[in-house]
Design an enzyme around this catalytic site. Structure first.
Site, PDB file in Angstrom:
ATOM      1  N   SER A 165       0.387   1.311 -11.214  1.00  0.00           N
ATOM      2  CA  SER A 165       0.422   0.573 -10.007  1.00  0.00           C
ATOM      3  C   SER A 165      -1.607   0.948 -10.114  1.00  0.00           C
ATOM      4  CB  SER A 165       0.686   1.239  -8.824  1.00  0.00           C
ATOM      5  OG  SER A 165      -0.086   0.455  -8.107  1.00  0.00           O
ATOM      6  N   ASP A 191       6.086  -8.632  -7.232  1.00  0.00           N
ATOM      7  CA  ASP A 191       5.635  -7.524  -6.826  1.00  0.00           C
ATOM      8  C   ASP A 191       4.382  -8.358  -6.042  1.00  0.00           C
ATOM      9  OD1 ASP A 191       3.936  -5.431  -7.096  1.00  0.00           O
ATOM     10  OD2 ASP A 191       4.440  -4.803  -8.820  1.00  0.00           O
ATOM     11  N   HIS A 242       7.167  -4.278  -6.741  1.00  0.00           N
ATOM     12  CA  HIS A 242       6.501  -3.770  -6.992  1.00  0.00           C
ATOM     13  C   HIS A 242       7.367  -2.034  -7.374  1.00  0.00           C
ATOM     14  CE1 HIS A 242       2.886  -1.295  -7.650  1.00  0.00           C
ATOM     15  NE2 HIS A 242       2.521  -0.656  -6.381  1.00  0.00           N
TER      16      HIS A 242
END
Length: 686
Positions: A538, A623, A658
């Site tokens: 991320s 995501d 995610h």
């Protein structure tokens, strides 16, 4: 004859992006359309390429998966906690991917009541997540939320715990966060914008009515803020929190009168952060008021909550970050961070001397656990280190006796924490700042520069990466790897200033800290560039992207999960989830100074013709935090620009978001891919 797989080459469609009279050309902007069959086709071709090149590692991946799985106690359960007349338990059954939530009335010898068996609920779904679980005060009903896509868009339902039946109430397209009022008939929940996914509304729902009849209680107009709803530990108040990176605002309502209006606790003032805890006839406030950078604790009557009424309880300290508090009838517990380490301080309300829980290691994590009961002298906390499995401990704050309720079991019979060495070392950054690094490795390891080392970091949002235990990590350690956590700026590891000097126009400190830690580890002969690997996900994926542009020669391989790499384009697109709420983290590129600074480090914009390390890059099609097209565009550009013949993989989970795959064993399969990538590069075959 072996035919070497050919990597896919994405079609180039130049797209002009103009801002501040500056023009960028994005050849892969067309990736942004998830409905475009050519986009899906490209992602599938990248997946096919990855699977083709790594076909000879599939057996090893399966062996790694089974090895990691074999260390996990499959029929495990949490330590029960007691709340409102019931013991609550989360448990797993052998061979099952998902948890079972249950409770027992008054004693642990009572019959088990199954609240939710997620294995049943997940049947037929390629992705499943249960969230927002909350039991009504009368113990008769439970609300819960389900996401079956991975985009963090939930459906809330209510279960009658006495009959097992689902009520007709169904609340769709929401965040999944919801709370009960004390009448056991009213629910408050948060809802997001359907395009940006910003949580911007709080609704009130009455049981037995349709979602169309729900009342909008609050709408957050400011696009840089998100809202959520919570209930105080005392059960007396409902609280709406509006929060941005730098500013918070609360509204409160007596939970016994859900049809009244919420009242402002303290109106928002830019730069004023605070959180509230109710106890007795007062609120305790954790805040940075009056330039208390590391936060302090204040108190105010529940009838007079604006900041001019706040009185200091625990003052600000320049060398101690006050992270959180727990309030009990007889004790106040402070969770603090000093010199990069967690501390827990116990303060008796009766004026007796305060004291700290003793922790001896330098690479540990300790934090308050589930403490839902006010009227107890028992503090439940968790403790673990890089080599010590996680423990759940009940500590009697009056007698100072502690009971270890559970230590995470590592099955297989081979694990002994005494076989590993932990240490904390300090690297000197290029501006003279000392950066801590936590390390763990097998005791017999020799520092000769030949050891494979995996260096991990995150470095954003003030999120500290503490030294926690991982049974899966043993698959690397036992094969000779060193594991290192670089506690770089951008986190809050060394206090709030550590965060402030790693964001906005000082963001590059995050990247150079990581590089300087790598150079230190090489200099000290822990490893060498031929054996050094880096990992981040991320915002940590942004870190990976920046690092390989700036110092590609330091690393043999990089793992970047759901990487935020197209910083400028994303932060200029207000329709993308998270964008507007993150201006205080990255800067607003609509202002030229932020645009130019972000452009100077944005990984996608700074890919150049040079050699890059071997790279394994993963993403999820659904995501909601970092859109799939960011890593996909990054890989497409790297394929054209890089001048080496090193490995470059894009692995897209077409069914997840995610957080990657759902289910505890499916997640291990993703980890097995990453580990096999590293071990293959080290020519470790078993």
């Amino acid at each position: 004859m072996n035919i070497k797989p050919i990597p896919p080459v994405a079609k180039i469609i130049p797209h002009k992006l103009v801002k501040h009279k500056h023009t960028r050309i994005d050849d892969y902007y067309w990736f942004n359309d998830r409905e475009n069959p050519e986009v899906i086709d490209y992602l599938n071709k990248e997946n096919e390429y990855y699977h083709s090149v790594t076909a000879d590692t599939k057996v090893f991946q399966e062996e790694l998966f089974e090895e990691m799985k074999s260390r996990i106690k499959e029929d495990d359960q949490s330590v029960p906690y007691f709340y409102n007349g019931y013991y609550y338990i989360t448990r797993f059954e052998k061979g099952q991917n998902y948890p079972i939530y249950s409770r027992k009335k008054e004693t642990l010898s009572a019959a088990e009541e199954i609240l939710f068996d997620c294995n049943e609920l997940a049947k037929g779904q390629s992705y499943f997540h249960l969230g927002g679980l909350s039991v009504s005060l009368d113990n008769c009903k439970a609300l819960f939320s389900i996401d079956v896509v991975g985009r963090r868009i939930y459906t809330i339902q209510i279960k009658n715990l006495l009959t097992g039946e689902l009520l007709s109430d169904t609340i769709k397209n929401v965040t999944g966060t919801a709370v009960w009022a004390n009448d056991n008939q009213t629910i408050f929940y948060s809802c997001q914008d359907q395009v940006t996914l910003r949580s911007d509304k709080i609704f009130k729902h009455k049981l037995g009515t349709s979602q169309e009849e729900d009342v909008l209680v609050y709408f957050e107009k400011d696009e840089t803020f998100n809202v959520e709803i919570a209930k105080s530990k005392s059960n007396k108040y409902l609280a709406i929190e509006s929060g941005s990176t730098l500013t918070t605002e609360y509204q409160i309502l007596d939970a016994n009168t859900p049809d009244e209006k919420f009242r402002l606790f303290q109106k928002r003032v830019r730069g004023l952060e605070y959180s509230i805890n109710h106890y007795g006839d007062s609120f305790y406030i954790l805040t940075n008021k009056d330039e208390a950078e590391n936060f302090k604790l204040m108190k105010t009557p529940e009838t007079a909550t604006s900041k001019e009424n706040w009185v200091e309880v625990i003052p600000h300290r320049a060398d101690v970050l006050l992270e959180d508090i727990e309030i009990f009838k007889n004790f106040l517990v402070l969770e603090e961070r000093a010199n990069g380490l967690n501390t827990i301080k116990i303060i008796p309300w009766n004026g007796d001397e305060a004291y700290y829980l003793p922790f001896e290691s330098e690479t540990y994590t300790a934090s308050a656990s589930t403490n839902v009961d006010f009227d107890t002298d028992i503090l439940r906390y968790s403790y673990q280190s890089l080599a010590t499995p996680s423990s759940v401990i009940d500590f009697n704050m009056k007698t100072k006796e502690k009971v270890v309720l559970k230590e995470q079991q590592v099955l297989g019979g081979k694990f002994d924490k005494n076989n590993y060495k932990e240490e904390r070392v300090w690297a000197t950054a290029r501006d003279g700042v000392k950066v801590p690094i936590s390390l763990v490795y097998k005791k017999e390891l020799v520092k000769d520069g030949k050891n494979p080392l995996l260096q991990y970091a995150y470095g954003s949002y003030g999120y500290s990466i503490d030294a926690s235990f991982s049974s899966t990590r043993l698959s690397l350690l036992d094969r000779g790897f060193i594991f290192a956590i670089a506690h770089i700026r951008g986190g809050e590891d060394l206090g709030r200033n550590w965060y402030e000097t790693g964001k906005l126009l000082q963001k590059k400190n995050t990247f150079t800290d990581f590089i300087d830690c790598s150079e230190f580890l090489i200099q000290e002969k822990y490893t060498s560039p031929e054996h050094l690997y880096a990992e981040g996900g991320s915002a940590g994926g942004l870190l990976m992207g920046a690092v390989v542009n700036m110092a590609p020669n330091l690393y043999n391989g990089i793992i970047a999960q759901v990487a935020f790499v197209d910083v400028v384009t994303t932060m200029l697109d207000e329709s993308i989830p998270l964008t507007t709420g993150e201006y205080d983290e990255w800067g607003n590129p609509n202002q030229k100074k932020y645009y130019e600074y972000m452009l100077s480090y944005s990984p996608f914009d700074n890919v150049v013709a040079q050699d890059y390390p071997n790279m394994y890059i993963s993403t999820g099609l659904h995501d909601s935090q970092v859109q799939y097209w960011e890593p996909a565009k990054w890989v497409a550009k790297l394929r054209v620009m890089k001048t080496d013949s090193n490995l470059l993989f894009l692995d897209t989970n077409m069914d997840a978001g995610h957080g990657g795959a759902s289910g505890r064993f499916e997640a291990l399969k993703e980890l097995a891919k990453e580990f096999s990538f590293l071990l293959e590069l080290e020519k470790i075959k078993n």
